[in-house]
Design a protein around this motif. Structure first.
Motif, PDB file in Angstrom:
ATOM      1  N   ALA A 114     -66.973 -41.391 -83.262  1.00  0.00           N
ATOM      2  CA  ALA A 114     -65.900 -40.945 -82.385  1.00  0.00           C
ATOM      3  C   ALA A 114     -64.924 -40.035 -83.122  1.00  0.00           C
ATOM      4  CB  ALA A 114     -65.168 -42.155 -81.824  1.00  0.00           C
ATOM      5  N   CYS A 138     -68.009 -39.751 -73.381  1.00  0.00           N
ATOM      6  CA  CYS A 138     -68.295 -40.904 -74.227  1.00  0.00           C
ATOM      7  C   CYS A 138     -69.667 -41.451 -73.830  1.00  0.00           C
ATOM      8  CB  CYS A 138     -67.204 -41.951 -74.019  1.00  0.00           C
ATOM      9  SG  CYS A 138     -67.501 -43.519 -74.823  1.00  0.00           S
ATOM     10  N   ARG A 157     -63.136 -45.644 -78.220  1.00  0.00           N
ATOM     11  CA  ARG A 157     -63.387 -44.212 -78.367  1.00  0.00           C
ATOM     12  C   ARG A 157     -62.408 -43.405 -77.518  1.00  0.00           C
ATOM     13  NH1 ARG A 157     -68.968 -42.503 -80.021  1.00  0.00           N
ATOM     14  NH2 ARG A 157     -69.789 -44.272 -81.193  1.00  0.00           N
ATOM     15  N   THR A 171     -67.584 -41.135 -68.721  1.00  0.00           N
ATOM     16  CA  THR A 171     -68.453 -42.213 -69.188  1.00  0.00           C
ATOM     17  C   THR A 171     -69.737 -42.258 -68.363  1.00  0.00           C
ATOM     18  OG1 THR A 171     -67.249 -43.777 -67.776  1.00  0.00           O
ATOM     19  CG2 THR A 171     -66.562 -43.613 -70.086  1.00  0.00           C
TER      20      THR A 171
END
Length: 261
Positions: A114, A138, A157, A171
């Motif tokens: 990250a 992410c 993250r 996500t």
């Protein structure tokens, strides 16, 4: 701050993902409030594989084409991992995308450290400030990272990306309603999800706190599937009739395109 930023302040922004200027023009005509690109779709349209393989010059030209096709709508460009490991190079590309007319970017961690993506985001923000909405992707769910605690890892993250200056958190692969609600509560950034089998509908997502829903490569992939089926059939029997089934006419498509200046 750009008009694209304001679209994330409330409600749910549904973003179709274009792969060239023509598809952007179609999406504008159909009522999209903004247009994003799909890195996979752009790469495939240009004859390249997806996965940070597209030459930077082609990325910039594709951005210009999509901005032109979008006809004034805010445009966000998927720049994958930034096409470089050096944050300074990533920031330089982001600046070129701003010059091309983009108001947003997606940039991904690919499941890598990250801290590496955070450094790229910080460099981009130092270079262009509020001229770009930086959506940090992410890949915890896509890559199957932290299977026992994906929300916690994604939140960790996301906090690093927010501290670096990110404006949104993406996500993809997250579909479970409880995890969606938990993720929306765990991040201070507008949460972006990817159209995915099993994902709840738009109204449900809005109620769970999601602020953006992206088609990703889904529309483009469906077009490729339809094109493959038509081509296979035409090569087999040469029949003309199937080519017109559900097709838009020449004049209809041509009218979507921006006038030549």
């Amino acid at each position: 701050m750009t008009p694209f930023h304001t679209l994330h302040r409330e409600g749910l922004l549904i973003l179709p993902n274009a792969w060239d200027g023509g598809s952007a023009a179609l999406m504008r005509a159909l009522g999209a409030r903004a247009v994003a690109t799909t890195s996979a779709g752009v790469a495939w349209a240009l004859g390249w594989p997806d996965g940070d393989a597209l030459p930077v010059e082609r990325v910039v030209q594709a951005a210009r084409d999509v901005v032109r096709g979008a006809g004034g709508l805010p445009v966000s460009i998927d720049m994958e991992g930034g096409y470089a490991d050096d944050p300074a190079e990533v920031a330089a590309l982001a600046g070129r995308l701003v010059e091309a007319g983009a108001q947003g970017i997606n940039i991904e961690d690919g499941g890598g450290p990250a801290e590496a993506l955070a450094a790229k985001i910080a460099a981009v923000k130092a270079a262009v400030g509020g001229a770009l909405f930086v959506n940090a992707r992410c890949d915890v769910w896509l890559r199957g990272l932290a299977p026992d605690a994906p929300v916690a890892e994604a939140a960790r993250r996301g906090a690093l990306y927010a501290a670096a200056g990110a404006d949104g958190l993406f996500t993809p692969g997250l579909t479970d309603e409880r995890d969606i609600a938990a993720m929306a509560a765990a991040t201070a950034l507008p949460l972006n999800l990817l159209a995915w089998p099993g994902l709840p509908d738009a109204a449900t997502l809005k109620g769970l706190g999601v602020r953006r829903l992206s088609a990703g490569s889904g529309i483009c992939g469906a077009v490729w599937g339809r094109a493959a089926a038509l081509t296979e059939a035409f090569l087999a029997d040469g029949r003309s009739e199937p080519l017109g089934e559900g097709a838009m006419g020449w004049a209809e498509v041509n009218a979507l395109m921006p006038a030549v200046e």
